[in-house]
Design a protein around this motif. Structure first.
Motif, PDB file in Angstrom:
ATOM      1  N   ILE A  32       0.826  -1.203   0.000  1.00 57.12           N
ATOM      2  CA  ILE A  32       0.000   0.000   0.000  1.00 57.12           C
ATOM      3  C   ILE A  32       0.862   1.257   0.000  1.00 57.12           C
ATOM      4  O   ILE A  32       0.549   2.252  -0.670  1.00 57.12           O
ATOM      5  N   ILE A  33       1.993   1.222   0.737  1.00 53.45           N
ATOM      6  CA  ILE A  33       2.880   2.386   0.761  1.00 53.45           C
ATOM      7  C   ILE A  33       3.433   2.681  -0.627  1.00 53.45           C
ATOM      8  O   ILE A  33       3.490   3.834  -1.067  1.00 53.45           O
ATOM      9  N   TRP A  34       3.837   1.643  -1.347  1.00 58.65           N
ATOM     10  CA  TRP A  34       4.465   1.840  -2.651  1.00 58.65           C
ATOM     11  C   TRP A  34       3.457   2.047  -3.773  1.00 58.65           C
ATOM     12  O   TRP A  34       3.692   2.829  -4.684  1.00 58.65           O
ATOM     13  N   PHE A  35       2.339   1.343  -3.729  1.00 57.07           N
ATOM     14  CA  PHE A  35       1.388   1.387  -4.835  1.00 57.07           C
ATOM     15  C   PHE A  35       0.046   1.999  -4.437  1.00 57.07           C
ATOM     16  O   PHE A  35      -0.906   1.918  -5.219  1.00 57.07           O
ATOM     17  N   GLY A  36      -0.041   2.587  -3.237  1.00 52.64           N
ATOM     18  CA  GLY A  36      -1.315   3.121  -2.773  1.00 52.64           C
ATOM     19  C   GLY A  36      -1.855   4.226  -3.665  1.00 52.64           C
ATOM     20  O   GLY A  36      -3.053   4.259  -3.975  1.00 52.64           O
ATOM     21  N   ALA A  37      -0.977   5.155  -4.096  1.00 48.21           N
ATOM     22  CA  ALA A  37      -1.435   6.253  -4.951  1.00 48.21           C
ATOM     23  C   ALA A  37      -1.932   5.734  -6.294  1.00 48.21           C
ATOM     24  O   ALA A  37      -2.934   6.214  -6.836  1.00 48.21           O
ATOM     25  N   MET A  38      -1.228   4.752  -6.835  1.00 46.71           N
ATOM     26  CA  MET A  38      -1.615   4.183  -8.121  1.00 46.71           C
ATOM     27  C   MET A  38      -2.953   3.462  -8.039  1.00 46.71           C
ATOM     28  O   MET A  38      -3.767   3.521  -8.971  1.00 46.71           O
ATOM     29  N   LEU A  39      -3.195   2.779  -6.923  1.00 48.93           N
ATOM     30  CA  LEU A  39      -4.405   1.977  -6.759  1.00 48.93           C
ATOM     31  C   LEU A  39      -5.472   2.695  -5.932  1.00 48.93           C
ATOM     32  O   LEU A  39      -6.364   2.040  -5.392  1.00 48.93           O
ATOM     33  N   ALA A  40      -5.371   4.020  -5.842  1.00 50.28           N
ATOM     34  CA  ALA A  40      -6.322   4.779  -5.024  1.00 50.28           C
ATOM     35  C   ALA A  40      -7.777   4.530  -5.408  1.00 50.28           C
ATOM     36  O   ALA A  40      -8.631   4.363  -4.523  1.00 50.28           O
ATOM     37  N   PRO A  41      -8.145   4.491  -6.707  1.00 44.27           N
ATOM     38  CA  PRO A  41      -9.561   4.208  -7.030  1.00 44.27           C
ATOM     39  C   PRO A  41     -10.018   2.839  -6.535  1.00 44.27           C
ATOM     40  O   PRO A  41     -11.141   2.703  -6.034  1.00 44.27           O
ATOM     41  N   ALA A  42      -9.143   1.815  -6.656  1.00 41.27           N
ATOM     42  CA  ALA A  42      -9.519   0.477  -6.199  1.00 41.27           C
ATOM     43  C   ALA A  42      -9.663   0.441  -4.684  1.00 41.27           C
ATOM     44  O   ALA A  42     -10.604  -0.175  -4.154  1.00 41.27           O
ATOM     45  N   ILE A  43      -8.753   1.103  -3.967  1.00 38.87           N
ATOM     46  CA  ILE A  43      -8.829   1.117  -2.501  1.00 38.87           C
ATOM     47  C   ILE A  43     -10.075   1.867  -2.042  1.00 38.87           C
ATOM     48  O   ILE A  43     -10.799   1.423  -1.145  1.00 38.87           O
ATOM     49  N   ALA A  44     -10.352   3.031  -2.670  1.00 32.47           N
ATOM     50  CA  ALA A  44     -11.549   3.794  -2.310  1.00 32.47           C
ATOM     51  C   ALA A  44     -12.814   2.982  -2.608  1.00 32.47           C
ATOM     52  O   ALA A  44     -13.758   2.976  -1.814  1.00 32.47           O
ATOM     53  N   SER A  45     -12.822   2.285  -3.739  1.00 31.79           N
ATOM     54  CA  SER A  45     -13.989   1.471  -4.099  1.00 31.79           C
ATOM     55  C   SER A  45     -14.187   0.329  -3.111  1.00 31.79           C
ATOM     56  O   SER A  45     -15.326  -0.007  -2.752  1.00 31.79           O
ATOM     57  N   LEU A  46     -13.092  -0.274  -2.678  1.00 29.92           N
ATOM     58  CA  LEU A  46     -13.177  -1.363  -1.708  1.00 29.92           C
ATOM     59  C   LEU A  46     -13.754  -0.870  -0.387  1.00 29.92           C
ATOM     60  O   LEU A  46     -14.597  -1.545   0.219  1.00 29.92           O
ATOM     61  N   ILE A  47     -13.334   0.305   0.061  1.00 26.24           N
ATOM     62  CA  ILE A  47     -13.855   0.863   1.313  1.00 26.24           C
ATOM     63  C   ILE A  47     -15.339   1.190   1.178  1.00 26.24           C
ATOM     64  O   ILE A  47     -16.146   0.906   2.079  1.00 26.24           O
ATOM     65  N   ILE A  48     -15.729   1.780   0.038  1.00 23.20           N
ATOM     66  CA  ILE A  48     -17.137   2.115  -0.175  1.00 23.20           C
ATOM     67  C   ILE A  48     -17.987   0.847  -0.215  1.00 23.20           C
ATOM     68  O   ILE A  48     -19.070   0.782   0.389  1.00 23.20           O
ATOM     69  N   ALA A 315      -1.958   7.545  16.477  1.00 26.08           N
ATOM     70  CA  ALA A 315      -2.351   7.002  15.179  1.00 26.08           C
ATOM     71  C   ALA A 315      -2.439   8.102  14.128  1.00 26.08           C
ATOM     72  O   ALA A 315      -1.994   7.933  12.985  1.00 26.08           O
ATOM     73  N   VAL A 316      -3.002   9.248  14.504  1.00 26.69           N
ATOM     74  CA  VAL A 316      -3.110  10.370  13.563  1.00 26.69           C
ATOM     75  C   VAL A 316      -1.723  10.857  13.154  1.00 26.69           C
ATOM     76  O   VAL A 316      -1.451  11.108  11.966  1.00 26.69           O
ATOM     77  N   LEU A 317      -0.825  10.995  14.123  1.00 26.52           N
ATOM     78  CA  LEU A 317       0.532  11.458  13.807  1.00 26.52           C
ATOM     79  C   LEU A 317       1.274  10.447  12.941  1.00 26.52           C
ATOM     80  O   LEU A 317       1.949  10.820  11.962  1.00 26.52           O
ATOM     81  N   PHE A 318       1.160   9.163  13.291  1.00 30.77           N
ATOM     82  CA  PHE A 318       1.921   8.127  12.581  1.00 30.77           C
ATOM     83  C   PHE A 318       1.429   7.946  11.144  1.00 30.77           C
ATOM     84  O   PHE A 318       2.195   8.072  10.190  1.00 30.77           O
ATOM     85  N   PHE A 319       0.129   7.664  10.987  1.00 33.19           N
ATOM     86  CA  PHE A 319      -0.394   7.409   9.651  1.00 33.19           C
ATOM     87  C   PHE A 319      -0.448   8.684   8.818  1.00 33.19           C
ATOM     88  O   PHE A 319      -0.304   8.636   7.595  1.00 33.19           O
ATOM     89  N   GLY A 320      -0.645   9.835   9.465  1.00 37.11           N
ATOM     90  CA  GLY A 320      -0.578  11.090   8.730  1.00 37.11           C
ATOM     91  C   GLY A 320       0.816  11.365   8.202  1.00 37.11           C
ATOM     92  O   GLY A 320       0.982  11.898   7.104  1.00 37.11           O
ATOM     93  N   GLY A 321       1.842  10.986   8.979  1.00 37.72           N
ATOM     94  CA  GLY A 321       3.208  11.146   8.508  1.00 37.72           C
ATOM     95  C   GLY A 321       3.540  10.230   7.343  1.00 37.72           C
ATOM     96  O   GLY A 321       4.374  10.566   6.499  1.00 37.72           O
ATOM     97  N   ILE A 322       2.887   9.069   7.267  1.00 39.89           N
ATOM     98  CA  ILE A 322       3.156   8.118   6.178  1.00 39.89           C
ATOM     99  C   ILE A 322       2.391   8.476   4.914  1.00 39.89           C
ATOM    100  O   ILE A 322       2.957   8.544   3.818  1.00 39.89           O
ATOM    101  N   TRP A 323       1.078   8.726   5.057  1.00 45.70           N
ATOM    102  CA  TRP A 323       0.211   8.902   3.885  1.00 45.70           C
ATOM    103  C   TRP A 323      -0.401  10.289   3.785  1.00 45.70           C
ATOM    104  O   TRP A 323      -1.310  10.485   2.981  1.00 45.70           O
ATOM    105  N   GLY A 324       0.037  11.245   4.581  1.00 49.15           N
ATOM    106  CA  GLY A 324      -0.475  12.597   4.463  1.00 49.15           C
ATOM    107  C   GLY A 324      -1.931  12.704   4.895  1.00 49.15           C
ATOM    108  O   GLY A 324      -2.359  12.107   5.886  1.00 49.15           O
ATOM    109  N   LEU A 325      -2.741  13.443   4.099  1.00 53.34           N
ATOM    110  CA  LEU A 325      -4.136  13.683   4.450  1.00 53.34           C
ATOM    111  C   LEU A 325      -4.940  12.395   4.505  1.00 53.34           C
ATOM    112  O   LEU A 325      -5.784  12.217   5.394  1.00 53.34           O
ATOM    113  N   TRP A 326      -4.680  11.471   3.553  1.00 57.77           N
ATOM    114  CA  TRP A 326      -5.401  10.197   3.565  1.00 57.77           C
ATOM    115  C   TRP A 326      -5.053   9.398   4.822  1.00 57.77           C
ATOM    116  O   TRP A 326      -5.896   8.696   5.375  1.00 57.77           O
ATOM    117  N   GLY A 327      -3.799   9.496   5.255  1.00 57.71           N
ATOM    118  CA  GLY A 327      -3.418   8.811   6.482  1.00 57.71           C
ATOM    119  C   GLY A 327      -4.139   9.352   7.692  1.00 57.71           C
ATOM    120  O   GLY A 327      -4.554   8.587   8.578  1.00 57.71           O
TER     121      GLY A 327
END
Length: 359
Positions: A32-48, A315-327
């Motif tokens: 997810i760290i390496w390919f999360g941006a590329m697969l953002a539509p698939a990840i968002a669709s999975l969550i929805i 959790a907010v500090l850690f994941f926000g530092g990794i993935w920015g706003l989405w984190g």
């Protein structure tokens, strides 16, 4: 050192299935760290689809056929998506643009308020500190205004990508709902045939995260809608923009409410000044926040294990530092997932060391 590592391995990884699960979690995180941006539509669709699946299950329990349930829920999702795209987003954008246009007036009024503070509280605030604060605010607002002016030209590629996402996401959501069993079966074939630990953890994670994610989605709608109605009745400017911020703020408990209170108070102050109208706006806003924290949250999340405030901030500090706003946005669901995994993880007692090693 070797003995300590051996003890930890025996305590947490003595089960072969636990080792496989740990490797899968590590591999999934790096993927997810390496390919999360590329697969953002698939990840968002999975969550929805994950959120909508709860409604499908409830319709099935009421006797509605599964195909009809999936189609009905999907059409409901499409209707909501069209409403957001053609109804809410233009309104939000109009209010953001209008707010940016009024930024110079807000800055001037802010300066007039700030200039009075050194005279009223000379022991606490100096004129130099006020000048520095004013310059920083002016710089930030100027950059925001410049970004809004250049947005239409510089973000055309982003808009094209957004249009592609708006087509891809509904298609993926439909297939995730329709072919859920087939997709899960394909993943299950890659796992060991006997996996009681994984099934236990999956049940715990599914229970905790499903309740949390679906509850948060409903909480956003309820809190944002109640705030919009209240602000419109009170004549609050930028009601749609502020209610959207208030609704999204519930995703980050404690921090979100504290942060979003600042723009609500500032806009109410500039719109109505110090007076009864400003007080009424803040009182109503406080009542909504109190009802959310003390009534709505206990009802929606009665089956979810609450996280400690320190765990939420970390959790907010850690994941926000990794993935920015989405984190930041998904920090609490991810922390809930980790807590569910740790709660179901098998732990064996470490055997006492041999008698010769004591002392």
């Amino acid at each position: 050192m070797v003995r300590i590592l051996r003890g930890l391995a025996h305590k947490y990884f003595s089960d072969e299935e636990a080792v496989i699960l740990f490797l899968l979690l590590v591999a999934g995180t790096f993927f997810i760290i390496w390919f999360g941006a590329m697969l953002a539509p698939a990840i968002a669709s999975l969550i929805i689809a994950f959120i909508l699946q709860g409604l499908v299950v409830k319709l099935n329990r009421l006797g509605v056929p599964e195909t009809v349930s999936i189609l009905g829920v999907f059409l409901l999702f499409l209707g909501a998506l069209v409403g957001v795209i053609f109804g809410l987003l233009p309104l939000i954008w109009t209010q953001v643009s209008r707010l940016a246009g009024e930024a110079p007036r807000i800055i001037r009024e802010t300066q007039s308020y700030l200039e009075l503070l050194p005279d009223q509280y000379p022991q606490l605030i100096s004129a130099e500190a006020i000048d520095t604060m004013y310059q920083q605010v002016s710089t930030e607002v100027g950059q925001l205004t410049q970004w809004l002016v250049s947005f239409s030209l510089s973000s055309i590629p982003d808009l094209v990508a957004l249009l592609i996402y708006m087509v891809l996401v509904p298609i993926l959501v439909f297939f995730f709902l329709k072919d859920k069993e087939e997709l899960l079966g394909s993943i299950a074939r890659l796992l060991p045939p006997q996996r009681p630990l994984m099934l236990k953890i999956w049940h715990e994670v599914n229970l905790q995260c499903a309740n949390y994610v679906r509850g948060k989605a409903l909480e956003i709608v309820i809190v944002g809608g109640a705030t919009y109605i209240a602000f419109k009745l009170l004549g609050m400017p930028y009601a749609a923009l502020l209610s959207l911020l208030v609704g999204l703020s519930v995703v980050i408990p404690y921090i979100g409410a504290a942060v979003v209170t600042i723009p609500v108070a500032m806009i109410a102050l500039f719109a109505f000044g110090w007076g009864s109208h400003f007080i009424w706006v803040m009182v109503v806003y406080g009542i909504i926040q109190a009802l959310d924290g003390n009534v709505l949250v206990p009802i929606l999340f009665s089956e979810v294990n609450n996280l400690h405030p320190v765990a939420i901030i970390v959790a907010v500090l850690f994941f926000g530092g990794i993935w920015g706003l989405w984190g930041v946005f998904f920090a609490i669901p991810l922390a809930t997932l980790l807590k569910a995994v740790f709660a179901a993880w098998p732990v064996k007692e470490v055997p006492p060391p041999p008698a010769g090693e004591l002392g």
